[in-house]
Scaffold this motif. Structure first.
Motif, short mmCIF file in Angstrom:
data_model
loop_
_atom_site.label_atom_id
_atom_site.label_comp_id
_atom_site.label_asym_id
_atom_site.label_seq_id
_atom_site.Cartn_x
_atom_site.Cartn_y
_atom_site.Cartn_z
N LEU A 1 -10.51 -17.90 51.64
CA LEU A 1 -9.88 -17.21 50.65
C LEU A 1 -8.46 -17.18 50.76
O LEU A 1 -7.72 -17.84 51.75
CB LEU A 1 -9.83 -15.51 51.03
CG LEU A 1 -11.35 -15.10 51.17
CD1 LEU A 1 -11.22 -13.43 51.39
CD2 LEU A 1 -12.05 -15.20 50.00
N GLU B 1 -4.37 -16.40 48.98
CA GLU B 1 -3.36 -15.38 48.15
C GLU B 1 -3.65 -15.44 46.92
O GLU B 1 -3.76 -16.26 46.20
CB GLU B 1 -2.09 -15.53 48.80
CG GLU B 1 -1.24 -14.36 48.55
CD GLU B 1 0.08 -14.55 49.13
OE1 GLU B 1 1.11 -13.77 49.00
OE2 GLU B 1 0.08 -15.50 50.17
N ASN B 2 -3.61 -14.08 46.12
CA ASN B 2 -3.80 -13.84 44.81
C ASN B 2 -5.02 -14.29 44.08
O ASN B 2 -5.10 -14.33 42.80
CB ASN B 2 -2.52 -14.63 44.00
CG ASN B 2 -1.30 -14.08 44.43
OD1 ASN B 2 -1.07 -12.79 44.61
ND2 ASN B 2 -0.31 -14.98 44.56
N HIS B 3 -6.00 -14.45 44.96
CA HIS B 3 -7.54 -14.74 44.40
C HIS B 3 -8.59 -14.11 45.28
O HIS B 3 -9.09 -14.97 46.25
CB HIS B 3 -7.62 -16.45 44.58
CG HIS B 3 -6.81 -17.05 43.74
ND1 HIS B 3 -7.06 -17.33 42.36
CD2 HIS B 3 -5.64 -17.68 43.93
CE1 HIS B 3 -6.07 -17.98 41.93
NE2 HIS B 3 -5.14 -18.33 43.00
N PRO B 4 -8.56 -12.67 45.09
CA PRO B 4 -9.31 -11.85 46.05
C PRO B 4 -11.01 -12.25 45.71
O PRO B 4 -11.43 -12.77 44.64
CB PRO B 4 -8.90 -10.66 45.50
CG PRO B 4 -8.56 -10.64 43.85
CD PRO B 4 -7.79 -11.92 43.76
N GLU C 1 -8.30 -10.52 50.45
CA GLU C 1 -7.48 -11.49 49.88
C GLU C 1 -6.88 -11.97 51.23
O GLU C 1 -6.75 -11.63 52.19
CB GLU C 1 -6.51 -10.83 48.88
CG GLU C 1 -5.57 -11.92 48.50
CD GLU C 1 -4.47 -11.22 47.74
OE1 GLU C 1 -3.48 -12.06 47.40
OE2 GLU C 1 -4.68 -9.90 47.12
N THR D 1 -16.39 -12.61 42.22
CA THR D 1 -14.91 -13.12 42.39
C THR D 1 -14.38 -12.56 41.00
O THR D 1 -14.87 -12.38 39.86
CB THR D 1 -14.79 -14.53 42.37
OG1 THR D 1 -15.52 -15.13 41.37
CG2 THR D 1 -15.53 -14.91 43.77
N SER E 1 -0.52 -9.75 42.89
CA SER E 1 -0.78 -9.25 44.16
C SER E 1 -0.64 -7.81 43.95
O SER E 1 0.11 -7.23 43.52
CB SER E 1 0.59 -9.80 45.04
OG SER E 1 0.45 -9.31 45.97
#
Length: 103
Positions: free
Chosen positions: A17, A19-22, A70, A95, A101
């Motif tokens: 994973l 950041e900013n793509h949970p 995330e 997804t 954020s």
């Protein structure tokens, strides 16, 4: 960068994973999320605070609401079900498009 499926054994799935793509989990009560490397930030429905996991720590989803997982920078997590098949785990994963954020 979208979450990347890293491994796929019978009892769990692993994700890389960013950041900013949970990674989003729905109807996932009882599923365990374990941090394998890096740090993971978890936002769960009806929980007052986010949970930050470090390697070796596990969060068990407390209810059927939406859960976002995330990476803080980049992390690897294992999503596992105490009982059930890989199909039931994969059926609860989806997804999301990149978002602002949520911290």
């Amino acid at each position: 960068m979208q979450p990347v499926l890293f491994a796929n054994p019978q009892s769990h799935v692993e994700w890389l994973l960013h950041e900013n793509h949970p990674l989003s989990l729905v109807r996932a009560e009882g599923i365990g999320i374990e941090c394998l490397s890096g740090r993971a930030l978890i936002t769960a429905f009806n929980q007052l605070e986010d949970v930050e996991l470090r390697p070796g720590e596990i969060f068990v989803v407390p209810n059927q609401g939406l859960v976002l997982v995330e990476g803080v920078a980049t992390c690897r997590v294992r999503v596992r079900r105490r009982e059930g098949s890989l199909r039931s785990i994969l059926g609860r994963l989806r997804t999301l498009q990149p978002a602002t954020s949520h911290r």
